[in-house]
Design an enzyme around this catalytic site. Sequence first.
Site, PDB file in Angstrom:
ATOM      1  N   SER A  87       0.841  -1.200   0.000  1.00  0.00           N
ATOM      2  CA  SER A  87       0.000   0.000   0.000  1.00  0.00           C
ATOM      3  C   SER A  87       0.880   1.256   0.000  1.00  0.00           C
ATOM      4  O   SER A  87       1.653   1.453  -0.935  1.00  0.00           O
ATOM      5  CB  SER A  87      -0.956  -0.052   1.206  1.00  0.00           C
ATOM      6  OG  SER A  87      -2.042   0.806   1.022  1.00  0.00           O
ATOM      7  N   HIS A 237      -7.350  -6.098   0.446  1.00  0.00           N
ATOM      8  CA  HIS A 237      -6.190  -5.218   0.426  1.00  0.00           C
ATOM      9  C   HIS A 237      -5.093  -5.697   1.378  1.00  0.00           C
ATOM     10  O   HIS A 237      -3.913  -5.480   1.123  1.00  0.00           O
ATOM     11  CB  HIS A 237      -6.632  -3.798   0.793  1.00  0.00           C
ATOM     12  CG  HIS A 237      -5.562  -2.772   0.661  1.00  0.00           C
ATOM     13  ND1 HIS A 237      -4.827  -2.610  -0.498  1.00  0.00           N
ATOM     14  CD2 HIS A 237      -5.073  -1.850   1.549  1.00  0.00           C
ATOM     15  CE1 HIS A 237      -3.944  -1.626  -0.325  1.00  0.00           C
ATOM     16  NE2 HIS A 237      -4.068  -1.159   0.907  1.00  0.00           N
TER      17      HIS A 237
END
Length: 259
Positions: A87, A237
């Site tokens: 990320s 994610h």
Amino acid sequence: MNPILYSNIIGKGKPLCILHGFLGMSDNWKTLGNQYANNGFEVHLIDQRNHGRSFWSEEFNYDLLAEDLLLYLNEKNIERTALIGHSMGGKTVMQFACSYPQKTEKLLVADIAPRFYPPHHQDIINALTQLDFDLINTRGDADEQLEKHLKNFGVRQFLLKNLYRTKNGTFGFRMNLGVLSKKMEEIGENISSSESYNGPTLFLKGSKSEYVTDADTAQIKSHFPKAQIEVIDDAGHWLHAENPDQFFEKSFRFLKQME
């Protein structure tokens, strides 16, 4: 003299630096870090600025985060390293590889593309800023307050890893919430470099995540011509936490491939 990032170094062998995501810390990668360390890597679990035990700064953008990593490598006398970033950490390692390709052995990016993402963590920031530390004596107290605003148990547990007891016995957060809440635009920014990194690159994306889509492929390839893109099954994610076995298998296969 610029401050050097905090890290936890485990194992012996080829250097591998791992950078966490937004509001995360190096501890998030301890389990996988130990696996890499047990398989021939000297693993550097790094806290980025304004996170974990690293220094706080009002300045925060990907050029600076990449420079922080360069200073860290120079301090540790590391000529070249493999990189893993998730990320926000993925944006940092992408920027680093483009800016300092001579220092980058291999690049692995976890569930992020090199494009702009609109700010989308405001609910988390709001929940964290509303915590009343005067009423928090245990982690359970903090969780109870967070639950009023954040229903997802996993997200709350992730955030509560940042909780620590200060010297005067009260609780506080390790991350610099004030600066990070003001820098949401910068955290979403695309990597600023128009340069490319021509070395071995692997993008891993969660099958249930929308952070990396087919529409991102052209931009990924323009910055990283040798990029492979693979999917981690049954994961969103937080793919490295949701399917750690497959994440390790695919990442380790990539890391150990000879040039």
